[in-house]
Design an enzyme around this catalytic site. Structure first.
Site, PDB file in Angstrom:
ATOM      1  NE  ARG A  44      -3.737  -1.840   2.653  1.00  0.00           N
ATOM      2  CZ  ARG A  44      -3.844  -2.654   3.670  1.00  0.00           C
ATOM      3  NH1 ARG A  44      -3.006  -2.425   4.858  1.00  0.00           N
ATOM      4  NH2 ARG A  44      -4.545  -3.750   3.874  1.00  0.00           N
ATOM      5  NE  ARG A 129      -6.036  -0.345   5.709  1.00  0.00           N
ATOM      6  CZ  ARG A 129      -6.168  -1.408   6.339  1.00  0.00           C
ATOM      7  NH1 ARG A 129      -6.824  -2.410   5.801  1.00  0.00           N
ATOM      8  NH2 ARG A 129      -5.479  -1.644   7.506  1.00  0.00           N
ATOM      9  NE  ARG A 140      -8.186  -6.346   2.690  1.00  0.00           N
ATOM     10  CZ  ARG A 140      -6.899  -6.422   3.234  1.00  0.00           C
ATOM     11  NH1 ARG A 140      -6.959  -6.299   4.505  1.00  0.00           N
ATOM     12  NH2 ARG A 140      -5.653  -6.617   2.662  1.00  0.00           N
TER      13      ARG A 140
END
Ligand SMILES: Nc1ncnc2c1ncn2[C@@H]1O[C@H](COP(=O)(O)OP(=O)(O)OP(=O)(O)O)[C@@H](O)[C@H]1O
Ligand SMILES: Nc1nc2c(ncn2[C@@H]2O[C@H](COP(=O)(O)O)[C@@H](O)[C@H]2O)c(=O)[nH]1
Length: 189
Positions: A44, A129, A140
């Site tokens: 990321r 996020r 997720r």
């Protein structure tokens, strides 16, 4: 294994494990060391090779797993993750408390080893996020639902911390770890 007891932080993706862990590493420099996992996911923005993860390919990681280089590994949200034996040895060689950040499969697999860590579950309050794709976010979220159910099973975790207030959660975390922290500080003083 000799040395201070390691700490396993687990809990749903986005629960605040890295945030709490980074604060511990900063506030207790020379006490904790992070076990840097391998992953096949892409870094990321802001993440660094060797600091956050060792970024690798599925082929290379599978070869390492087949060679017995990992104490545990898991498939999470379409990627492989794993803790190499050397990641733990690097931290323990410095007589630091080794922190592992793993998913619930990692917890189950570590329980089959002789690592004997303190198992802490961090639960949340999902933060949005921005770096996740819709598909990754859905995967997720599903993993998070399963994780929350499993964390309630008796005997899986030594402690469950609800991270609805970061300062309060951090206080709880340090209170749980204070005996191990003192042991390392005494040896080093
Ligand atoms: N108590 C809190 N209140 C509000 N935001 C928080 C809190 N704790 C953490 N956050 C924020 O939530 C986001 C996710 O936190 P973090 O990256 O630490 O989660 P994580 O559990 O390590 O996730 P992953 O397992 O996917 O790496 C970050 O943006 C962090 O700043
Ligand atoms: N079983 C393992 N799980 C791991 C490891 N390193 C990280 N993780 C877990 O993966 C998810 C996703 O992490 P992210 O950085 O992609 O958001 C999260 O639950 C981590 O705890 C590992 O070595 N083994």
């Amino acid at each position: 294994m000799a040395g201070p007891r390691p700490v396993v932080l687990s809990g749903p993706s986005g629960a605040g494990k890295s945030t709490l862990m980074k604060r511990l590493l900063k506030d207790y420099e020379g006490v904790f060391g992070f076990s840097v996992s391998h992953t096949t996911r892409k870094p990321r923005p802001g993440e660094e090779e060797g600091k956050d993860y060792h970024y690798t390919t599925r082929e290379a990681m599978q070869e390492g797993i087949d060679n017995g280089d990992f104490i545990e590994n898991a498939e999470f949200s379409g990627n492989l993750y794993g803790t190499s034996k050397s990641a733990i040895e690097d931290v323990r060689a410095q007589n630091l408390i080794c922190i592992l950040d793993v998913d619930i499969q990692g917890v189950r697999n570590i329980k089959k080893t002789d690592l004997d860590p303190i198992y802490i579950s961090i639960q949340y309050v999902l933060a949005d996020r921005q770096t996740e794709t819709e598909e990754s976010l859905q995967k997720r979220l599903e993993a998070a639902r399963q994780d929350m159910e499993l964390s309630k099973e008796p005997g899986v975790f030594d402690v469950v911390i609800i991270n609805d207030d970061l300062d309060k959660a951090y206080e709880e975390l340090t209170a749980i770890l204070i005996d191990e922290i003192k042991k390392v500080q005494e040896v080093k003083s």
